[in-house]
Design a protein around this motif. Structure first.
Motif, PDB file in Angstrom:
ATOM      1  N   ALA A  16       7.134 -71.456 -87.106  1.00 51.73           N
ATOM      2  CA  ALA A  16       6.909 -70.051 -86.555  1.00 51.73           C
ATOM      3  C   ALA A  16       7.446 -69.222 -88.151  1.00 51.73           C
ATOM      4  CB  ALA A  16       7.897 -69.720 -85.414  1.00 51.73           C
ATOM      5  N   GLN A  17       8.546 -69.895 -88.725  1.00 49.01           N
ATOM      6  CA  GLN A  17       9.268 -68.911 -89.736  1.00 49.01           C
ATOM      7  C   GLN A  17       7.888 -68.982 -90.996  1.00 49.01           C
ATOM      8  OE1 GLN A  17      12.727 -71.275 -91.069  1.00 49.01           O
ATOM      9  NE2 GLN A  17      13.969 -70.060 -89.187  1.00 49.01           N
ATOM     10  N   ALA A  18       7.174 -69.876 -91.194  1.00 49.65           N
ATOM     11  CA  ALA A  18       6.107 -69.697 -92.153  1.00 49.65           C
ATOM     12  C   ALA A  18       5.076 -68.770 -91.792  1.00 49.65           C
ATOM     13  CB  ALA A  18       5.572 -70.878 -92.277  1.00 49.65           C
ATOM     14  N   ILE A  19       4.789 -68.611 -90.444  1.00 44.14           N
ATOM     15  CA  ILE A  19       3.821 -67.625 -90.041  1.00 44.14           C
ATOM     16  C   ILE A  19       4.477 -66.104 -90.079  1.00 44.14           C
ATOM     17  CG2 ILE A  19       2.500 -66.808 -88.155  1.00 44.14           C
ATOM     18  CD1 ILE A  19       1.459 -69.372 -89.466  1.00 44.14           C
ATOM     19  N   GLN A  20       5.773 -65.948 -89.686  1.00 46.95           N
ATOM     20  CA  GLN A  20       6.802 -64.918 -89.876  1.00 46.95           C
ATOM     21  C   GLN A  20       6.503 -64.260 -91.193  1.00 46.95           C
ATOM     22  OE1 GLN A  20       8.621 -63.791 -87.310  1.00 46.95           O
ATOM     23  NE2 GLN A  20       9.086 -61.841 -88.303  1.00 46.95           N
ATOM     24  N   GLU A  32       9.058 -60.443 -83.818  1.00 41.66           N
ATOM     25  CA  GLU A  32       9.175 -61.954 -84.384  1.00 41.66           C
ATOM     26  C   GLU A  32       8.368 -62.852 -83.836  1.00 41.66           C
ATOM     27  OE1 GLU A  32      13.391 -63.526 -83.664  1.00 41.66           O
ATOM     28  OE2 GLU A  32      14.153 -61.599 -84.379  1.00 41.66           O
ATOM     29  N   VAL A  33       8.065 -63.908 -84.531  1.00 34.93           N
ATOM     30  CA  VAL A  33       6.988 -64.850 -84.322  1.00 34.93           C
ATOM     31  C   VAL A  33       7.924 -65.852 -83.552  1.00 34.93           C
ATOM     32  CG1 VAL A  33       5.522 -66.785 -84.993  1.00 34.93           C
ATOM     33  CG2 VAL A  33       5.252 -64.591 -86.207  1.00 34.93           C
ATOM     34  N   ARG A  34       7.756 -66.160 -82.354  1.00 38.91           N
ATOM     35  CA  ARG A  34       8.042 -67.234 -81.569  1.00 38.91           C
ATOM     36  C   ARG A  34       7.507 -68.580 -81.506  1.00 38.91           C
ATOM     37  NH1 ARG A  34      13.125 -65.347 -80.853  1.00 38.91           N
ATOM     38  NH2 ARG A  34      13.177 -63.557 -79.874  1.00 38.91           N
ATOM     39  N   LYS A  35       6.216 -68.831 -81.382  1.00 41.21           N
ATOM     40  CA  LYS A  35       5.351 -69.953 -81.430  1.00 41.21           C
ATOM     41  C   LYS A  35       4.036 -69.783 -82.290  1.00 41.21           C
ATOM     42  CE  LYS A  35       7.563 -72.637 -78.079  1.00 41.21           C
ATOM     43  NZ  LYS A  35       7.563 -73.820 -77.615  1.00 41.21           N
ATOM     44  N   ALA A  36       3.564 -70.788 -82.903  1.00 41.64           N
ATOM     45  CA  ALA A  36       2.239 -70.543 -83.233  1.00 41.64           C
ATOM     46  C   ALA A  36       1.369 -71.907 -83.246  1.00 41.64           C
ATOM     47  CB  ALA A  36       2.358 -70.166 -84.910  1.00 41.64           C
ATOM     48  N   TYR A  37       0.145 -71.935 -82.828  1.00 42.01           N
ATOM     49  CA  TYR A  37      -0.476 -73.016 -83.001  1.00 42.01           C
ATOM     50  C   TYR A  37      -1.866 -72.906 -83.921  1.00 42.01           C
ATOM     51  CZ  TYR A  37       2.155 -73.915 -78.863  1.00 42.01           C
ATOM     52  OH  TYR A  37       3.347 -74.074 -78.211  1.00 42.01           O
ATOM     53  N   LEU A  44      -3.240 -69.168 -83.150  1.00 43.40           N
ATOM     54  CA  LEU A  44      -2.642 -68.431 -81.987  1.00 43.40           C
ATOM     55  C   LEU A  44      -1.111 -68.123 -82.222  1.00 43.40           C
ATOM     56  CD1 LEU A  44      -5.067 -70.411 -80.612  1.00 43.40           C
ATOM     57  CD2 LEU A  44      -4.441 -69.408 -78.727  1.00 43.40           C
ATOM     58  N   VAL A  45      -0.893 -66.862 -82.486  1.00 42.62           N
ATOM     59  CA  VAL A  45       0.306 -66.494 -82.856  1.00 42.62           C
ATOM     60  C   VAL A  45       0.992 -65.958 -81.413  1.00 42.62           C
ATOM     61  CG1 VAL A  45       2.016 -65.451 -84.129  1.00 42.62           C
ATOM     62  CG2 VAL A  45      -0.238 -66.439 -85.080  1.00 42.62           C
ATOM     63  N   PHE A  46       2.321 -66.375 -80.867  1.00 47.52           N
ATOM     64  CA  PHE A  46       2.825 -65.541 -80.011  1.00 47.52           C
ATOM     65  C   PHE A  46       4.369 -65.104 -80.551  1.00 47.52           C
ATOM     66  CE2 PHE A  46       0.486 -69.063 -78.068  1.00 47.52           C
ATOM     67  CZ  PHE A  46      -0.077 -68.487 -76.897  1.00 47.52           C
ATOM     68  N   THR A  47       4.164 -63.701 -80.633  1.00 48.70           N
ATOM     69  CA  THR A  47       5.430 -63.051 -80.943  1.00 48.70           C
ATOM     70  C   THR A  47       6.082 -62.344 -79.829  1.00 48.70           C
ATOM     71  OG1 THR A  47       4.494 -60.691 -81.213  1.00 48.70           O
ATOM     72  CG2 THR A  47       4.083 -62.145 -82.997  1.00 48.70           C
ATOM     73  N   THR A 118       3.104 -71.972 -73.114  1.00 50.39           N
ATOM     74  CA  THR A 118       3.617 -70.898 -74.145  1.00 50.39           C
ATOM     75  C   THR A 118       2.900 -69.372 -73.419  1.00 50.39           C
ATOM     76  OG1 THR A 118       3.656 -72.522 -75.846  1.00 50.39           O
ATOM     77  CG2 THR A 118       3.755 -69.944 -76.366  1.00 50.39           C
ATOM     78  N   LEU A 119       1.635 -69.570 -73.261  1.00 52.67           N
ATOM     79  CA  LEU A 119       0.904 -68.146 -72.588  1.00 52.67           C
ATOM     80  C   LEU A 119       1.502 -67.767 -71.308  1.00 52.67           C
ATOM     81  CD1 LEU A 119      -1.106 -66.144 -73.158  1.00 52.67           C
ATOM     82  CD2 LEU A 119      -2.781 -67.759 -72.230  1.00 52.67           C
TER      83      LEU A 119
END
Length: 124
Positions: A16-20, A32-37, A44-47, A118-119
């Motif tokens: 998540a930090q890299a995607i942030q 903030e980015v919480r999870k990413a797949y 798919l990025v969950f903020t 996550t969704l």
């Protein structure tokens, strides 16, 4: 295994930090980015505020389409797992104002459960 999962079409969780850092220009203040797949080349990025679907296009993947979906606009979603002859799993997301659902295809349903969970966490 993350690289091989991505190439094969399996969803693999991305840091998540890299995607942030990558999305810092697109994120709202305090978001903030919480999870990413990652699925193949897409993300798919969950903020904390929305779902961002990133479609990498072209040979190099440098061209990208960012689809921002606020969680409150997600009306419903479905998860279809693989079968004996149908080896693709699908996640369908219906968004208010769109006639057709957003469809993401996974080659196996190994991590589709994580993405679906996550969704659920962010929309319910």
């Amino acid at each position: 295994m993350g690289l091989f999962d991505g190439i094969l079409g399996n969803a693999s969780e991305t840091e998540a930090q890299a995607i942030q850092l990558e999305l810092s220009q697109l994120l709202a203040p305090g978001e903030e980015v919480r999870k990413a797949y990652s699925v193949i080349r897409d993300l798919l990025v969950f903020t904390t505020k929305r779902l961002i679907l990133i479609d990498k296009q072209g040979v190099t993947g440098k061209k990208r389409e960012y689809l921002s979906v606020p969680y409150r606009n997600i009306e419903r979603y479905s998860t279809e797992t693989t079968g004996h002859f149908d080896l693709d799993a699908e996640l369908k997301i219906w968004v208010r104002g769109m006639a057709e659902p957003i469809i993401k295809t996974f080659r196996v349903d190994k991590n589709i459960y994580d993405v679906s969970r996550t969704l659920s966490e962010f929309t319910l």
